[in-house]
Enzyme design. Structure first.
Site, PDB file in Angstrom:
ATOM      1  N   LYS A 142      72.791  59.707  27.196  1.00  0.00           N
ATOM      2  CA  LYS A 142      72.253  60.747  26.305  1.00  0.00           C
ATOM      3  C   LYS A 142      73.377  61.379  25.481  1.00  0.00           C
ATOM      4  O   LYS A 142      73.167  61.729  24.324  1.00  0.00           O
ATOM      5  CB  LYS A 142      71.530  61.826  27.107  1.00  0.00           C
ATOM      6  CG  LYS A 142      70.196  61.368  27.675  1.00  0.00           C
ATOM      7  CD  LYS A 142      69.444  62.551  28.272  1.00  0.00           C
ATOM      8  CE  LYS A 142      68.126  62.131  28.885  1.00  0.00           C
ATOM      9  NZ  LYS A 142      67.463  63.224  29.602  1.00  0.00           N
ATOM     10  N   LYS A 228      64.433  50.291  29.055  1.00  0.00           N
ATOM     11  CA  LYS A 228      63.265  50.961  29.658  1.00  0.00           C
ATOM     12  C   LYS A 228      62.449  51.686  28.585  1.00  0.00           C
ATOM     13  O   LYS A 228      62.998  52.120  27.561  1.00  0.00           O
ATOM     14  CB  LYS A 228      63.685  51.913  30.775  1.00  0.00           C
ATOM     15  CG  LYS A 228      64.400  53.138  30.319  1.00  0.00           C
ATOM     16  CD  LYS A 228      64.441  54.214  31.394  1.00  0.00           C
ATOM     17  CE  LYS A 228      64.968  55.484  30.719  1.00  0.00           C
ATOM     18  NZ  LYS A 228      64.932  56.692  31.402  1.00  0.00           N
ATOM     19  N   LYS A 231      60.894  58.142  26.022  1.00  0.00           N
ATOM     20  CA  LYS A 231      60.412  59.077  24.991  1.00  0.00           C
ATOM     21  C   LYS A 231      61.417  59.202  23.864  1.00  0.00           C
ATOM     22  O   LYS A 231      61.066  59.564  22.750  1.00  0.00           O
ATOM     23  CB  LYS A 231      60.225  60.474  25.603  1.00  0.00           C
ATOM     24  CG  LYS A 231      59.039  60.619  26.512  1.00  0.00           C
ATOM     25  CD  LYS A 231      59.002  62.051  27.075  1.00  0.00           C
ATOM     26  CE  LYS A 231      58.295  62.102  28.401  1.00  0.00           C
ATOM     27  NZ  LYS A 231      58.643  63.251  29.220  1.00  0.00           N
TER      28      LYS A 231
HETATM   29  P1  TYM Z   1      61.246  62.477  32.683  1.00  0.00           P
HETATM   30  O1  TYM Z   1      60.225  63.325  31.985  1.00  0.00           O
HETATM   31  O2  TYM Z   1      62.287  61.829  31.874  1.00  0.00           O
HETATM   32  O3  TYM Z   1      60.530  61.341  33.545  1.00  0.00           O
HETATM   33  C1  TYM Z   1      59.475  61.690  34.423  1.00  0.00           C
HETATM   34  C2  TYM Z   1      59.265  60.600  35.452  1.00  0.00           C
HETATM   35  O4  TYM Z   1      58.954  59.354  34.817  1.00  0.00           O
HETATM   36  C3  TYM Z   1      59.798  58.330  35.319  1.00  0.00           C
HETATM   37  N1  TYM Z   1      60.039  57.356  34.233  1.00  0.00           N
HETATM   38  C4  TYM Z   1      59.806  56.058  34.337  1.00  0.00           C
HETATM   39  N2  TYM Z   1      59.331  55.309  35.347  1.00  0.00           N
HETATM   40  C5  TYM Z   1      59.187  53.973  35.121  1.00  0.00           C
HETATM   41  N3  TYM Z   1      59.498  53.360  33.942  1.00  0.00           N
HETATM   42  C6  TYM Z   1      59.980  54.086  32.903  1.00  0.00           C
HETATM   43  N4  TYM Z   1      60.261  53.481  31.750  1.00  0.00           N
HETATM   44  C7  TYM Z   1      60.151  55.496  33.072  1.00  0.00           C
HETATM   45  N5  TYM Z   1      60.586  56.489  32.261  1.00  0.00           N
HETATM   46  C8  TYM Z   1      60.511  57.625  32.993  1.00  0.00           C
HETATM   47  C9  TYM Z   1      61.078  59.045  35.728  1.00  0.00           C
HETATM   48  O5  TYM Z   1      61.802  58.298  36.676  1.00  0.00           O
HETATM   49  C10 TYM Z   1      60.511  60.329  36.306  1.00  0.00           C
HETATM   50  O6  TYM Z   1      60.093  60.122  37.650  1.00  0.00           O
HETATM   51  N6  TYM Z   1      64.750  64.162  35.643  1.00  0.00           N
HETATM   52  C11 TYM Z   1      63.293  63.995  35.723  1.00  0.00           C
HETATM   53  C12 TYM Z   1      62.571  65.314  35.684  1.00  0.00           C
HETATM   54  C13 TYM Z   1      62.928  66.189  36.842  1.00  0.00           C
HETATM   55  C14 TYM Z   1      62.701  65.912  38.234  1.00  0.00           C
HETATM   56  C15 TYM Z   1      63.222  67.029  38.936  1.00  0.00           C
HETATM   57  C16 TYM Z   1      62.142  64.850  38.907  1.00  0.00           C
HETATM   58  C17 TYM Z   1      63.530  67.387  36.767  1.00  0.00           C
HETATM   59  N7  TYM Z   1      63.712  67.898  38.011  1.00  0.00           N
HETATM   60  C18 TYM Z   1      63.176  67.104  40.342  1.00  0.00           C
HETATM   61  C19 TYM Z   1      62.092  64.919  40.316  1.00  0.00           C
HETATM   62  C20 TYM Z   1      62.598  66.029  41.002  1.00  0.00           C
HETATM   63  C21 TYM Z   1      62.856  63.023  34.627  1.00  0.00           C
HETATM   64  O7  TYM Z   1      63.362  61.960  34.566  1.00  0.00           O
HETATM   65  O8  TYM Z   1      61.893  63.438  33.765  1.00  0.00           O
END
Ligand code: TYM
Length: 365
Positions: A142, A228, A231
């Site tokens: 990022k 992957k 967003k």
């Molecule tokens: P975010 O919004 O980026 O992603 C949310 C969840 O989606 C999963 N994910 C995917 N899984 C499979 N294939 C993909 N291409 C893909 N893209 C995203 C991510 O692994 C995630 O589970 N850092 C976290 C948000 C967060 C969080 C936490 C999660 C903040 N605090 C505490 C667990 C516990 C995240 O990646 O958000």
């Protein structure tokens, strides 16, 4: 035991929604392992977020004591649009419910509504070595995109994530594969805190386990099967968002990258797009991998793509219509998030008080 504090008929939905407070002396809840996870309210969630995370939360929710939140503090670690943040937050809450999270066994809340998240993040910052954060892959990726504008918040993202998890003494954290490194860091931070400020016999912070499924943990971009689905990909064609119209879904699948090989097969490392599209079809059609492999073995892309498009449209239709209904009843969503905040804060503040005490702070009177 469930203590129902309010039952309200919704004129829009024609359903009774039960806002239930789960009492923590409740044996059902106490006996179950606690899980916690979140999604950032940046844009609309895509199929990766759904298949890697939200769908699994729904499938497993009766087995756990569940806490799912909207990670709006994480959402501002990269430049964001303040005019859409609140709307995205409500939409994500609506999507959680539309995907099937059940308030009878799940607490849904907004991260920034529970101030203990920011406070514990600060306290953990002060015990986390800088070089642990500098080696985080997601930070490096990022940061490259941000150039000169990398914020301290972006570097600190994983410490805030550790605070999210550790506040709730979560046993397991269901996420996609990309979050594995952040969870390892969370475990390291918890262990370091316990070592420095508690004891092995009486740890203060529970060291959580990641819960990563074998299928759907890494859904790939539709335009490049080696990256992957994300967003932040500038191309809208690279992802299917959960609220895309049937026309958009069909267009994206029609234009997605494939290969010139006849016949479709899983597990060929030379064919990442094929692997990804079959996985989408398998998970969204609810079939086994073996059944899909057998059915699609002799298909060409011309036959498979419309089949996949129909499957995606059919899988998302009920989620979309439920989400649109819920979005029309803002008061209901506000009540869900208010109840969630109260339930979450009760647990978070207990852990925070223990951490403050261990660090030597005088309690506020
Ligand atoms: P975010 O919004 O980026 O992603 C949310 C969840 O989606 C999963 N994910 C995917 N899984 C499979 N294939 C993909 N291409 C893909 N893209 C995203 C991510 O692994 C995630 O589970 N850092 C976290 C948000 C967060 C969080 C936490 C999660 C903040 N605090 C505490 C667990 C516990 C995240 O990646 O958000």
């Amino acid at each position: 035991m469930l203590l129902s504090i309010g039952m309200r008929p919704s004129p829009h939905l024609g359903l009774n929604y039960i806002l239930a407070v789960r009492v923590n002396v409740n044996h059902c809840v106490m006996d179950k392992p606690r899980i916690l996870s979140g999604v950032q309210p940046t844009g609309t969630p895509h199929l990766g977020n759904y298949l890697g995370a939200i769908r699994n939360w729904v499938i497993q929710q009766t087995q756990y004591d569940n806490y799912f939140f909207i990670a709006d503090l994480h959402a501002i670690t990269v430049p964001h649009d303040p005019t859409t943040l609140a709307e995205n937050t409500y939409r994500l809450a609506a999507l959680y419910l539309a995907c099937g999270l059940d308030l009878n066994c799940t607490t849904i809340f907004v991260q920034s509504h529970v101030s203990a998240h920011a406070e514990l993040a600060w306290l953990l910052n002060c015990i986390t070595p800088l070089n642990w954060l500098e080696r985080m892959i997601q930070f490096k990726e990022k940061a490259l995109k941000q150039g000169e504008n990398v914020s301290i918040g972006l570097l600190d993202y994983p410490v805030l994530q550790a605070a999210d998890i550790l506040l709730y003494q979560a046993d397991q954290v269901p996420v996609g594969e990309d979050q594995k490194q952040h969870l390892e860091l969370t475990r390291d931070i918890a262990a370091r805190f316990n070592f420095q400020y508690a004891s092995e016999e009486k740890p203060i912070l529970k060291v959580p386990e990641p819960l990563i499924q074998t299928e759907g943990a890494r859904i790939m971009s539709l335009t490049d099967g080696t990256r992957k689905m994300s967003k932040s990909d500038p191309s809208e064609l690279s992802r299917i968002n959960l609220l895309d119209s049937p026309d958009e879904i069909r267009k994206k699948i029609k234009r997605c990258k494939t290969d010139p090989v006849r016949g479709l097969a899983f597990d060929d490392p030379e064919r990442p797009e094929c692997q990804n599209l079959l996985t989408l079809y398998q998970l969204l059609s609810g079939q086994t991998k073996a059944a899909v492999a057998a059915d699609c073995a002799d298909m060409g892309w011309g036959q498979f793509k419309p089949l996949l498009a129909d499957t995606v449209v059919a899988a998302l239709a009920p989620i979309q219509s439920k989400c649109h209904e819920l979005m029309r009843d803002r008061t209901h969503l506000e009540n869900v998030l208010k109840t969630g905040r109260e339930q979450a804060a009760a647990i978070a503040n207990t852990t925070l008080a223990q951490v403050r005490h261990a660090l030597g702070y005088a309690p506020p009177r």
